[in-house]
Design a protein around this motif. Sequence first.
Motif, PDB file in Angstrom:
ATOM      1  N   HIS A 242       0.841  -1.202   0.000  1.00 24.04           N
ATOM      2  CA  HIS A 242       0.000   0.000   0.000  1.00 24.04           C
ATOM      3  C   HIS A 242       0.871   1.245   0.000  1.00 24.04           C
ATOM      4  O   HIS A 242       1.767   1.379   0.804  1.00 24.04           O
ATOM      5  CB  HIS A 242      -0.897   0.025   1.235  1.00 24.04           C
ATOM      6  CG  HIS A 242      -1.669  -1.232   1.428  1.00 24.04           C
ATOM      7  ND1 HIS A 242      -2.711  -1.582   0.614  1.00 24.04           N
ATOM      8  CD2 HIS A 242      -1.531  -2.229   2.328  1.00 24.04           C
ATOM      9  CE1 HIS A 242      -3.197  -2.750   1.010  1.00 24.04           C
ATOM     10  NE2 HIS A 242      -2.479  -3.162   2.048  1.00 24.04           N
ATOM     11  N   ASN A 244       0.259   5.602  -0.857  1.00 25.23           N
ATOM     12  CA  ASN A 244      -0.626   6.668  -1.296  1.00 25.23           C
ATOM     13  C   ASN A 244       0.149   7.971  -1.105  1.00 25.23           C
ATOM     14  O   ASN A 244       0.036   8.628  -0.084  1.00 25.23           O
ATOM     15  CB  ASN A 244      -1.912   6.654  -0.450  1.00 25.23           C
ATOM     16  CG  ASN A 244      -2.952   7.617  -0.977  1.00 25.23           C
ATOM     17  OD1 ASN A 244      -3.028   7.847  -2.180  1.00 25.23           O
ATOM     18  ND2 ASN A 244      -3.729   8.201  -0.090  1.00 25.23           N
ATOM     19  N   SER A 245       0.983   8.307  -2.083  1.00 21.97           N
ATOM     20  CA  SER A 245       1.992   9.344  -1.860  1.00 21.97           C
ATOM     21  C   SER A 245       1.599  10.695  -2.439  1.00 21.97           C
ATOM     22  O   SER A 245       0.843  10.795  -3.411  1.00 21.97           O
ATOM     23  CB  SER A 245       3.325   8.889  -2.457  1.00 21.97           C
ATOM     24  OG  SER A 245       3.152   8.591  -3.826  1.00 21.97           O
ATOM     25  N   ALA A 265      -2.676  13.331  -3.859  1.00 23.39           N
ATOM     26  CA  ALA A 265      -2.115  12.024  -3.515  1.00 23.39           C
ATOM     27  C   ALA A 265      -2.376  11.043  -4.658  1.00 23.39           C
ATOM     28  O   ALA A 265      -3.456  11.031  -5.247  1.00 23.39           O
ATOM     29  CB  ALA A 265      -2.732  11.507  -2.220  1.00 23.39           C
ATOM     30  N   GLY A 267      -2.267   6.962  -5.483  1.00 30.22           N
ATOM     31  CA  GLY A 267      -2.241   5.693  -4.749  1.00 30.22           C
ATOM     32  C   GLY A 267      -1.786   4.503  -5.569  1.00 30.22           C
ATOM     33  O   GLY A 267      -1.697   4.548  -6.798  1.00 30.22           O
ATOM     34  N   LYS A 268      -1.479   3.435  -4.841  1.00 31.11           N
ATOM     35  CA  LYS A 268      -1.241   2.095  -5.382  1.00 31.11           C
ATOM     36  C   LYS A 268      -0.088   2.003  -6.373  1.00 31.11           C
ATOM     37  O   LYS A 268      -0.118   1.207  -7.301  1.00 31.11           O
ATOM     38  CB  LYS A 268      -2.518   1.555  -6.033  1.00 31.11           C
ATOM     39  CG  LYS A 268      -3.657   1.393  -5.045  1.00 31.11           C
ATOM     40  CD  LYS A 268      -4.922   0.923  -5.720  1.00 31.11           C
ATOM     41  CE  LYS A 268      -6.072   0.826  -4.741  1.00 31.11           C
ATOM     42  NZ  LYS A 268      -7.351   0.522  -5.376  1.00 31.11           N
ATOM     43  N   ASP A 299       3.740   9.426   2.539  1.00 29.39           N
ATOM     44  CA  ASP A 299       2.750   8.358   2.338  1.00 29.39           C
ATOM     45  C   ASP A 299       1.564   8.685   3.240  1.00 29.39           C
ATOM     46  O   ASP A 299       1.696   8.730   4.460  1.00 29.39           O
ATOM     47  CB  ASP A 299       3.367   7.011   2.721  1.00 29.39           C
ATOM     48  CG  ASP A 299       2.372   5.857   2.617  1.00 29.39           C
ATOM     49  OD1 ASP A 299       1.364   6.020   1.883  1.00 29.39           O
ATOM     50  OD2 ASP A 299       2.588   4.819   3.263  1.00 29.39           O
ATOM     51  N   TYR A 301      -1.682   7.872   5.107  1.00 23.40           N
ATOM     52  CA  TYR A 301      -2.338   6.671   5.616  1.00 23.40           C
ATOM     53  C   TYR A 301      -3.253   7.057   6.766  1.00 23.40           C
ATOM     54  O   TYR A 301      -2.798   7.540   7.790  1.00 23.40           O
ATOM     55  CB  TYR A 301      -1.287   5.655   6.077  1.00 23.40           C
ATOM     56  CG  TYR A 301      -1.864   4.383   6.674  1.00 23.40           C
ATOM     57  CD1 TYR A 301      -2.682   3.560   5.900  1.00 23.40           C
ATOM     58  CD2 TYR A 301      -1.590   4.021   7.984  1.00 23.40           C
ATOM     59  CE1 TYR A 301      -3.206   2.395   6.433  1.00 23.40           C
ATOM     60  CE2 TYR A 301      -2.108   2.857   8.522  1.00 23.40           C
ATOM     61  CZ  TYR A 301      -2.926   2.046   7.744  1.00 23.40           C
ATOM     62  OH  TYR A 301      -3.441   0.904   8.289  1.00 23.40           O
TER      63      TYR A 301
END
Length: 365
Positions: A242, A244-245, A265, A267-268, A299, A301
């Motif tokens: 995972h 999500n940057s 962001a 993701g993935k 990231d 989260y």
Amino acid sequence: MSDDRETDTTSESSYQLSRHKKSPSSLTNLSSSSGMTSLSSVSGSVMSVYSGDFGNLEVKGNIQFAIDYVDSLKELHVFVAQCKDLAAADVKKQRSDPYVKTYLLPDKGKMGKKKTLVVKKTLNPVYNEILRYKIEKQILKTQKLNLSVWHRDTFKRNSFLGEVELDLETWDWDNKQNKQLKWYPLKRKTAPVALEAENRGEMKLALQYVPEPIPGKKLPTTGEVHIWVKECLDLPQLRGSHLNSFVKCIILPDTSRKSRQKTRAVGKTTSPVFNHTMVYDGFRPEDLTEACVELTVWDHYKLTNQFLGGLRIGFGTGKSYGTEVDWMDSTSEEVALWEKMVKSPNTWIEATLPLRMLLIAKISK
């Protein structure tokens, strides 16, 4: 490292450095913040493992603790029992106000930093606290556990009393002996040499300095710095697959929230494409030697952001407006990009730079 993205409402389009209309020197006004506050950065409530007062007190004494991984909870438990024979921060009264702080290295994020309560007026504090980390076992095997003991004085300043580091890559979790409480001698601070040597990925970006954004204007205008964040490559995965940057930007020495811009962001993927341009104005030619572009990758989260790596692009002189500052620490590659941008106005200068650990301090809320 982590910060509160939810509270950051800065516009992503453009930020004016020249907010003080009466003053001819916009960035110089910011130089008053180039003492401790200028170590503040885009990265929110972040404190480096290496911030604090080292070397003033001798390192002595021992710490007793145990670690265990609880498979059913997917948690690392660090049971901090006690310390004995610590160095005395208050030499006259022969006592300290110690607490224990733990990190999982190299990822010193909100998930990575835990601490016990402060036990006052003693060199033999008893804690009996469990510090918990929610982390997958296979990720844990890439970490080091750092326990450090600190004295906290009445002004909330911290003095280093010693540390222990365990390499979890070689730790035998099935050995029952390893789950028992053990005494470890406290050691002096290990130099942070190899700590951040691991690959944090790269950022592909382009910079452009536009000296006169309004052509034909009689009065001289201040210039703009355009930052085009194209993509990141091979970002580290801290939470398994995972990721999500997003990227944040700030122009130091201005550490105010208004100075911050960020991308969306993505993701993935470990190689997110952002194609996001940020514009900062209010730059006079002389400001280019004093300012520094700090780009940090995070990231996202749940409610926290974990630091992945960053860049500081400037001349790397160690000084800003005559004051020595820690953040003017650009690498040779980062300096080369900034120099090319300054020498070639109105031209996009592209580079792919390795992301690195940044030693950044807390920002005032």
